[in-house]
Scaffold this motif. Structure first.
Motif, PDB file in Angstrom:
ATOM      1  N   GLN A   4       1.221  -1.150  -0.121  1.00 34.52           N
ATOM      2  CA  GLN A   4      -0.164   0.073   0.355  1.00 34.52           C
ATOM      3  C   GLN A   4       0.918   1.099   0.592  1.00 34.52           C
ATOM      4  O   GLN A   4       1.792   1.842   0.244  1.00 34.52           O
ATOM      5  N   PRO A   5      -0.074   2.428  -0.692  1.00 30.85           N
ATOM      6  CA  PRO A   5       1.544   3.353  -0.718  1.00 30.85           C
ATOM      7  C   PRO A   5       1.129   3.968   0.410  1.00 30.85           C
ATOM      8  O   PRO A   5       0.465   3.996   1.766  1.00 30.85           O
ATOM      9  N   GLU A  36     -16.837  14.721  -8.336  1.00 28.88           N
ATOM     10  CA  GLU A  36     -17.467  15.235  -8.166  1.00 28.88           C
ATOM     11  C   GLU A  36     -17.879  13.742  -8.800  1.00 28.88           C
ATOM     12  O   GLU A  36     -19.239  13.282  -8.417  1.00 28.88           O
ATOM     13  N   ARG A  37     -17.215  12.787  -8.162  1.00 29.37           N
ATOM     14  CA  ARG A  37     -17.444  11.064  -8.547  1.00 29.37           C
ATOM     15  C   ARG A  37     -17.007  10.324  -7.226  1.00 29.37           C
ATOM     16  O   ARG A  37     -17.644   9.263  -7.047  1.00 29.37           O
ATOM     17  N   GLY A  38     -16.029  10.952  -6.131  1.00 30.05           N
ATOM     18  CA  GLY A  38     -15.412  10.104  -5.452  1.00 30.05           C
ATOM     19  C   GLY A  38     -14.572   9.153  -5.501  1.00 30.05           C
ATOM     20  O   GLY A  38     -14.266  10.153  -6.669  1.00 30.05           O
ATOM     21  N   GLU A  39     -15.022   8.120  -5.038  1.00 29.73           N
ATOM     22  CA  GLU A  39     -13.376   7.606  -5.133  1.00 29.73           C
ATOM     23  C   GLU A  39     -13.641   6.479  -6.577  1.00 29.73           C
ATOM     24  O   GLU A  39     -14.534   6.352  -6.845  1.00 29.73           O
ATOM     25  N   SER A  40     -12.776   6.950  -7.283  1.00 30.58           N
ATOM     26  CA  SER A  40     -12.320   6.668  -8.805  1.00 30.58           C
ATOM     27  C   SER A  40     -11.234   5.724  -8.106  1.00 30.58           C
ATOM     28  O   SER A  40     -10.284   5.657  -7.997  1.00 30.58           O
ATOM     29  N   ASN A  41     -10.844   4.404  -9.853  1.00 30.70           N
ATOM     30  CA  ASN A  41     -10.275   4.255 -10.136  1.00 30.70           C
ATOM     31  C   ASN A  41      -9.008   5.164 -11.202  1.00 30.70           C
ATOM     32  O   ASN A  41      -9.685   5.959 -11.547  1.00 30.70           O
ATOM     33  N   CYS A  42      -8.155   5.042 -10.724  1.00 33.63           N
ATOM     34  CA  CYS A  42      -7.360   6.088 -11.587  1.00 33.63           C
ATOM     35  C   CYS A  42      -7.046   6.046 -12.652  1.00 33.63           C
ATOM     36  O   CYS A  42      -6.945   6.555 -13.735  1.00 33.63           O
ATOM     37  N   PHE A  68      -6.556   9.554  -1.148  1.00 38.28           N
ATOM     38  CA  PHE A  68      -5.699   9.173  -0.287  1.00 38.28           C
ATOM     39  C   PHE A  68      -5.855   7.806  -1.132  1.00 38.28           C
ATOM     40  O   PHE A  68      -7.013   8.014  -1.943  1.00 38.28           O
ATOM     41  N   THR A  69      -4.898   7.335  -1.539  1.00 37.35           N
ATOM     42  CA  THR A  69      -5.259   5.610  -2.667  1.00 37.35           C
ATOM     43  C   THR A  69      -5.024   4.332  -2.238  1.00 37.35           C
ATOM     44  O   THR A  69      -3.861   4.817  -0.625  1.00 37.35           O
ATOM     45  N   ARG A  70      -4.926   3.786  -2.378  1.00 40.05           N
ATOM     46  CA  ARG A  70      -5.502   2.280  -1.799  1.00 40.05           C
ATOM     47  C   ARG A  70      -5.698   1.073  -2.995  1.00 40.05           C
ATOM     48  O   ARG A  70      -6.108   1.306  -4.128  1.00 40.05           O
ATOM     49  N   TYR A  71      -4.931   0.362  -2.713  1.00 38.43           N
ATOM     50  CA  TYR A  71      -4.622  -0.815  -3.935  1.00 38.43           C
ATOM     51  C   TYR A  71      -5.733  -1.986  -3.883  1.00 38.43           C
ATOM     52  O   TYR A  71      -5.559  -2.366  -2.011  1.00 38.43           O
ATOM     53  N   GLU A  72      -6.207  -2.221  -5.136  1.00 33.45           N
ATOM     54  CA  GLU A  72      -7.334  -3.665  -4.274  1.00 33.45           C
ATOM     55  C   GLU A  72      -6.622  -4.861  -5.789  1.00 33.45           C
ATOM     56  O   GLU A  72      -7.524  -3.888  -6.795  1.00 33.45           O
ATOM     57  N   GLY A  73      -6.143  -5.306  -5.601  1.00 38.05           N
ATOM     58  CA  GLY A  73      -5.420  -6.013  -6.647  1.00 38.05           C
ATOM     59  C   GLY A  73      -4.584  -5.706  -7.353  1.00 38.05           C
ATOM     60  O   GLY A  73      -3.593  -4.927  -6.510  1.00 38.05           O
ATOM     61  N   THR A  74      -4.473  -5.634  -8.681  1.00 40.96           N
ATOM     62  CA  THR A  74      -4.121  -4.892  -9.502  1.00 40.96           C
ATOM     63  C   THR A  74      -4.425  -3.297  -9.563  1.00 40.96           C
ATOM     64  O   THR A  74      -3.993  -2.482 -10.957  1.00 40.96           O
ATOM     65  N   GLN A  75      -5.522  -2.543  -8.762  1.00 44.41           N
ATOM     66  CA  GLN A  75      -6.817  -1.449  -8.974  1.00 44.41           C
ATOM     67  C   GLN A  75      -6.198  -0.917  -8.600  1.00 44.41           C
ATOM     68  O   GLN A  75      -5.496  -1.077  -6.914  1.00 44.41           O
TER      69      GLN A  75
END
Length: 114
Positions: A4-5, A36-42, A68-75
């Protein structure tokens, strides 16, 4: 499992780092989209820059304490640290986002009228 970063603690977030982070128009667009979107995939932001360049911009925003960035698998998923930023610098995020919206609206008008 992905590492995790790291993210700065609230007391490590500095105003000059925030100003440096938002000095780039691509990073302002990313923040505006996240607001506008909230949490989003990079990968959502690949419309603004190639993948390697986008990683750099996301890192700048993260290092400044803005996202804040979180990893979920490769995303990778990112979200604005609204509560932390409001606690540290009341009203600053709203001002930045308002200015980014104005800037974005001007760009849309100039594209339509060209």
């Amino acid at each position: 499992m992905s590492k995790q970063p790291t993210h700065p603690n609230l007391d490590q977030i500095e105003l000059n780092s925030i100003f440096e982070a938002v000095s780039d128009p691509i990073r302002r667009k990313i923040l505006l989209d996240l607001s506008e979107r909230g949490e989003s995939n990079c990968s959502t932001f690949l419309v603004y820059a190639p993948k390697t360049n986008l990683s750099y911009h996301m890192g700048k925003l993260r290092d400044a304490g803005m996202i804040f960035t979180r990893y979920e698998g490769t995303q990778r998923f990112s979200i604005i640290r609204k509560d932390d930023l409001e606690k540290k610098f009341p009203g600053l995020l709203d001002t930045i986002l308002k200015s980014a919206r104005i800037e974005s609206d001007k760009e849309e008008v100039s594209v339509v009228t060209v």
